[in-house]
Scaffold this active site. Structure first.
Site, short mmCIF file in Angstrom:
data_model
loop_
_atom_site.label_atom_id
_atom_site.label_comp_id
_atom_site.label_asym_id
_atom_site.label_seq_id
_atom_site.Cartn_x
_atom_site.Cartn_y
_atom_site.Cartn_z
N LYS A 75 41.71 58.44 32.56
CA LYS A 75 41.08 58.96 33.77
C LYS A 75 42.12 59.76 34.54
CE LYS A 75 38.68 57.42 37.93
NZ LYS A 75 38.07 56.26 38.58
N ARG A 102 32.73 60.70 45.83
CA ARG A 102 33.31 60.00 46.99
C ARG A 102 32.39 60.14 48.20
NH1 ARG A 102 39.59 61.72 45.63
NH2 ARG A 102 39.63 60.61 43.64
N LYS A 113 37.71 60.98 31.22
CA LYS A 113 37.09 61.40 32.47
C LYS A 113 38.03 62.29 33.25
CE LYS A 113 35.44 59.19 36.64
NZ LYS A 113 35.35 57.95 37.36
N SER A 155 30.94 63.97 39.00
CA SER A 155 30.13 64.52 40.09
C SER A 155 30.44 65.99 40.39
CB SER A 155 30.34 63.67 41.33
OG SER A 155 31.72 63.63 41.68
N TYR A 178 24.87 62.46 35.46
CA TYR A 178 23.85 62.39 36.51
C TYR A 178 22.57 63.09 36.10
CZ TYR A 178 27.93 60.77 39.00
OH TYR A 178 29.05 60.06 39.35
#
Ligand code: PBG
Length: 329
Positions: A201, A211, A255, A281, A319
């Protein structure tokens, strides 16, 4: 190796018709390739939009059925739960992480009671949704302390396992946590609870909208560079994955996704373990907002996801997962 040459050989021959393009396609997507992140919020009867993430919402527990039904209908194997925690519940130790009535615990109980094993549940193991400073662990003189944090993460893991979580996903990039968590789980008879390590990550600039979604953006002091990886590095990713496999990880994650296709491929080529990619995101927002503003068309979504599979991802956290049937068609 190329056999033959133009004009006998024409690669466009097999690209001419749709049936032929389908016949020779090397990669494809199925609903089983997806993990759907779900944001939770306290309260009742609410499905709340998130400014920076079009078509992504926070759900109160009583409204979770909307999104879980959709995930099951779409044949998504696994959902991942993330809580939006009110500021007044946060403190510098992130103690809410160990509250058996916190949002995540309530959501696990609700989903398991209502849906049994129709869908798997994954939970982050990290303190950032609960700390007043927005960091993933305990702070001492501004530095996230490794070993003391692990003790808390072990308790968070055991609690989530007790609630019925199927996959624990330590996501904080601390050293040694997979081994300690595996050992603690086994000792308490949670041998069948899986561990997905966020092994690779990066300290990325693409996490901003997430966030917002969990309410930690304004709080975060500094950055996460002393625990998450430097985006200049490749070899370090191999070392991270090797360690986590040795410590007992069942799957590993890379990620973010699209800016790290080379890393996904490197991990895939070096290890025989399921490799997951997280389309984070920021990637989601860039693509979704560009589609909204008609800068690119909506097939860009499929392209972005296929790219992750082509690079070697076994599955993708995205998502878009709740809309995947439409996208594949
Ligand atoms: C925190 C966590 C983050 C994401 C998942 N778990 C953010 C961070 O490290 O600050 C990001 C996911 C996304 O951007 O979609 N442990």
């Amino acid at each position: 190796m190329i056999i033959g040459k133009y004009p006998n050989l024409r690669l466009r021959r097999s690209r001419k018709n749709d049936w032929s393009r389908r016949l020779i396609q090397e990669n494809s997507l199925s609903p089983s390739d997806f993990i759907l992140p779900i944001f939770l919020i306290d309260g009742k009867n609410t499905k709340q939009s998130i400014k920076t993430m079009p078509e992504v919402y926070r759900y109160t527990i009583d409204k979770l059925g909307i999104i879980i039904d959709k995930a099951i209908k779409n044949k998504i194997p696994l959902v991942s739960l993330f809580p939006y925690t009110k500021n007044k519940i946060k403190n510098n130790l992130g103690t809410e992480a160990l509250n058996e009535d916190n949002l995540v615990c309530k959501a696990i109980r609700y989903i398991k009671k209502r849906y049994k094993n129709q869908i798997g549940i994954m939970c982050d193991v990290a303190l950032d949704p609960y700390t007043s400073h927005g960091h993933d662990g305990l702070l001492k003189s501004g530095y996230v302390i490794n070993d003391e944090t692990i003790e808390v993460l072990i308790n968070q893991s055991l609690l989530q396992a007790e609630m019925g979580c199927d996959v624990l996903a330590p996501s904080d990039m601390m050293d040694g946590r997979i081994g300690r968590i595996r050992k603690a789980l086994d000792k308490q008879n949670y041998q069948m609870v899986q561990i997905l390590s966020y092994a690779v990550k990066y300290a990325s600039n693409f996490y901003g909208p997430f966030r917002d979604a969990v309410g930690s953006r304004g709080l975060l002091k500094g950055n996460k560079k002393n625990y998450q990886m430097d985006f200049r590095n490749t070899n370090e990713a191999i070392r991270e994955v090797a360690l986590d496999i040795k410590e007992g990880a069942d799957m590993v994650m890379v990620k973010p996704g699209m800016p790290y296709l080379d890393i996904i491929k490197t991990v895939k080529d070096n290890f025989k373990i399921p490799v997951l990619a997280y389309q984070v995101s920021g990637e989601y927002s860039i693509i979704s907002n560009s589609i909204k503003n008609k800068i690119i068309n909506e097939n860009a979504v499929l392209e972005s996801l296929i790219a992750l599979k082509r690079a070697g991802a076994n599955a993708i956290v995205s998502y878009y997962a709740d809309r995947i049937d439409k996208l594949i068609k």
